[in-house]
Design a protein around this motif. Structure first.
Motif, short mmCIF file in Angstrom:
data_model
loop_
_atom_site.label_atom_id
_atom_site.label_comp_id
_atom_site.label_asym_id
_atom_site.label_seq_id
_atom_site.Cartn_x
_atom_site.Cartn_y
_atom_site.Cartn_z
N LYS A 1 1.78 5.03 9.57
CA LYS A 1 0.53 4.75 8.87
C LYS A 1 0.56 5.36 7.47
N THR A 2 0.09 4.59 6.49
CA THR A 2 0.08 5.13 5.11
C THR A 2 -0.70 6.43 5.06
N GLU A 3 -1.80 6.50 5.82
CA GLU A 3 -2.63 7.71 5.74
C GLU A 3 -1.95 8.91 6.38
N ASP A 4 -0.97 8.71 7.21
CA ASP A 4 -0.20 9.83 7.76
C ASP A 4 0.96 10.21 6.85
N VAL A 5 1.53 9.22 6.17
CA VAL A 5 2.70 9.48 5.32
C VAL A 5 2.26 10.13 4.01
N MET A 6 1.34 9.50 3.33
CA MET A 6 0.75 10.05 2.09
C MET A 6 -0.59 9.36 1.90
N ARG A 7 -1.64 10.15 2.04
CA ARG A 7 -2.98 9.57 2.04
C ARG A 7 -3.28 8.88 0.71
N ASP B 1 0.83 -1.21 0.00
CA ASP B 1 0.00 0.00 0.00
C ASP B 1 0.86 1.26 0.00
N GLY B 2 1.98 1.23 0.71
CA GLY B 2 2.90 2.37 0.65
C GLY B 2 3.40 2.60 -0.78
N GLU B 3 3.52 1.52 -1.52
CA GLU B 3 4.00 1.58 -2.91
C GLU B 3 3.10 2.43 -3.81
N ASP C 1 -1.66 -5.37 -0.81
CA ASP C 1 -1.47 -5.83 0.57
C ASP C 1 -1.75 -4.61 1.48
N ARG C 2 -3.03 -4.44 1.83
CA ARG C 2 -3.47 -3.20 2.48
C ARG C 2 -3.31 -3.33 3.99
N ASN C 3 -2.05 -3.29 4.45
CA ASN C 3 -1.84 -3.41 5.89
C ASN C 3 -1.81 -2.05 6.58
N GLY C 4 -1.95 -0.99 5.82
CA GLY C 4 -2.09 0.34 6.41
C GLY C 4 -0.81 0.95 6.94
N LEU C 5 0.28 0.21 6.81
CA LEU C 5 1.54 0.71 7.36
C LEU C 5 2.62 0.72 6.29
#
Ligand SMILES: [Mg+2]
Lengths: 316, 276
Positions: free
Chosen positions: B183-189, B146-148, B174-178
């Motif tokens: 957290k992905t939503e804190d790094v880049m939504r 997901d970060g990708e 692989d939506r593990n949110g991290l």
């Protein structure tokens, strides 16, 4: 004066090859016009892929096609293809060792007045530092045909650099001994050597002609394959002529002259002059004007030759 | 034991192999490997048409690990399937080993070298296009982190896949949110994620990334919509199966000490199907 573009010849040759080789796939990034690939797209629509303006994607897609048995040719402006997609070239093509052929269109300063965004003067430096990619440039339309045929025979990552404008012939026909990795001595001589590739082979031949009137006997070598370099040919030139000028339509940093120098200084040091584009955004203009501005003209090459010959005689 | 019970048992064993390998080598990306384990087990034991004895068969299904750093689970699954001897993994991340920390296509079963994020989906598009050109029926699966999804090239590929109507291509998130920072939503939504893929023309399937019936169903051919690529957004837990690693970004590529290793092993050995 020849008016046939090398890029047109590349397209025609790919059309010829595709009649028999149905694995060939040509990919363009909204570049079928600038790459002269529209005739291919019309003739073989099922072997043509348009990706839109997306260089990273086009290279990745080509790698996936190659990994599935296709022979992809990516025809896209050299400036965007080699820098925007540098990492896809490094990883998906070179490192994964996929049989992708990259055709860098309108390379060097051939986009002229469009400026640095469209000039491709770093591609050789960049790609030659990546293991596993063959790099080649045709000197005229005849060589463009031979090179395209050789690319289709060669299995593995390879980059062909192609200028935008028609260039004058240096060969009478396409019937001559051409092998990837084997440089061609266009003119023999013992006073010094000019080693170059692409459009400036013609300039070098004109310079050698001019030098001969002043008693300088200049060897001219067409190093159409920049990687792997024909080191034997370079060392023979260093040994037999004792001085070398390299000319490249590329930055003088890390490019062709640097590659030749790496071979020369480690094996047979002789005086060298590396001619090319200095460390600045290249001046806009037509190729010949730009070359002359940076000293790549028959007249100035004679001056550089005399300086090198003097250095050689003085035991530099 | 039913089919899904054996998949759960297999997944527990793969997780144990991962923990052993990562502990032994003091290397690896354990968090993402544990989060994707059930996805890989579903694919390799329930979905993919691949033959370890003929890894380059032209008709094989293709799998690309675009989130190449999560190599540990991938190696352990490939070894378990018999693409190469399990013992080979003793050299994982050691000097001159081909079993490096990212996929290496010199290893049987691995299609492409990945590890720089944002490359896999374009390559998958190329493989799927080749399949269409040759009238082959193979499917192409690309697993992304997901970060990708912050990589722009992912969206170039997403646009192309629907433009070419590649219904033989399935992306899996692989939506593990991290991701490594948090957290992905804190790094880049990246939300709303499903809407993004839908608007790019994809058939979007949401699933629990640790539930085998849901995963196998999500990957099944019956969900293919003709002319559309499919994306399976698999909700996962980073570090899944080892309580102290779960949902903790520290374990993105954390290395266990002896006590942590023992605790991880105890927890994995308690999975009901393993005890049966
Ligand atoms: Mg993640």
């Amino acid at each position: 004066m020849n008016t046939i573009h090398n890029r047109r010849v590349v397209c025609e040759t790919l059309i010829e090859l595709s009649e028999k080789d149905r694995d060939i796939v040509v990919l363009c990034s909204d570049s079928r016009g600038s790459a002269s690939m529209a005739p291919f797209a019309e003739k073989f629509p099922s072997q043509f892929i348009e990706t839109g303006i997306a260089e990273q994607n086009i290279v990745g897609i080509a790698a996936g096609l190659a990994a599935s048995g296709k022979k992809p040719y990516v025809a896209s402006p050299a400036c965007f293809l080699t820098t925007r997609a540098a990492e896809q070239i490094k990883i998906d093509v070179a490192y994964s060792n996929t049989n992708v052929k990259l055709l860098g269109i309108s390379a060097g300063i051939s986009y002229g007045a469009l400026g640095m965004t469209h000039h491709s003067l770093q591609d050789i430096a960049l790609l030659r530092a990546i293991p596993g990619i063959l790099i080649a440039v045709a000197a005229d339309r005849h060589e463009a045909k031979r090179l395209t045929e050789a690319f289709n025979e060669y299995t593995g990552p390879a980059y062909m650099r192609i200028g935008r404008n028609p260039v004058e012939d240096v060969y009478d026909s396409d019937d001559y001994d051409f092998q990837l990795g084997k440089a061609i001595t266009m003119r023999d001589g013992n006073s010094l050597s000019i080693i170059t590739f692409g459009e400036t082979v013609k300039t070098a031949l004109e310079a050698a002609e001019l030098m001969s009137t002043g008693g300088i006997d200049c060897r001219v070598i067409n190093m159409h394959t920049i990687k792997p370099l024909d080191n034997d040919c370079i060392l023979k030139a260093a040994n037999e002529t004792g001085a070398i000028i390299t000319i490249e339509e590329h930055s003088i940093f890390g490019g062709f002259g640097a590659a030749v120098a790496e071979t020369v200084v480690q094996n047979c040091p002789v005086p060298m002059k590396i001619m090319g584009i200095p460390d600045e955004p290249a001046v806009p203009g037509k190729s010949r004007e730009v070359f002359a501005y940076y000293g790549i003209s028959p007249e100035n090459l004679c001056i550089e030759a005399e300086k090198l010959i003097k250095m050689k005689k003085n035991g530099w | 034991m039913d089919k899904y019970g054996s998949l759960r048992k297999k997944a527990a064993q793969i997780r144990r192999d991962i923990i052993d390998m990562v502990y032994r080598s003091a290397a690896g990306h354990v968090g993402g490997s544990l989060s994707e384990t059930d996805i890989l087990v579903s694919l390799y034991y329930c979905v993919l048409n691949v033959d370890p004895k003929n890894p380059l068969s032209p008709d094989r299904d293709r799998f690309l690990l675009s989130k190449g750093h999560s190599i540990d689970a991938y190696y352990c699954v490939l070894a378990d399937k018999g693409f190469f001897p399990k013992d080979d993994l003793k050299s994982y991340s050691q000097f001159s080993s081909k079993y490096i920390g990212h996929p290496n296509n010199k290893i049987p079963g691995i299609e492409m070298n990945t590890g720089s994020l944002g490359h896999g989906l374009s390559v998958g598009v190329g493989m799927a296009l080749a399949g269409k050109m040759d009238n082959k029926t193979y499917r192409v699966f690309v697993l992304l982190g997901d970060g990708e999804l912050a990589e722009g090239s992912v969206w170039e590929a997403a646009m192309a896949a629907s433009n070419y109507e590649l219904d033989n291509l399935t992306a899996i998130i692989d939506r593990n949110g991290l991701q490594i920072t948090g957290k992905t939503e804190d790094v880049m939504r990246i939300e709303p994620l499903a809407m993004k893929w839908e608007s790019f023309g994809w058939n979007v399937i949401h699933t629990d990334g640790h539930d085998f019936p849901s995963l196998c169903d999500a990957f099944s051919k019956k969900n293919i919509i003709p002319g559309k690529p499919t994306v399976v957004i698999a909700e996962t837990v980073k570090g899944k199966g080892v309580s102290f690693m779960e949902n903790n970004p520290k374990w993105h590529h954390g290395v266990m000490n002896e006590a942590e290793y023992k605790r991880a092993c105890e927890e994995l050995d308690k999975v009901p199907e393993v005890c049966e």
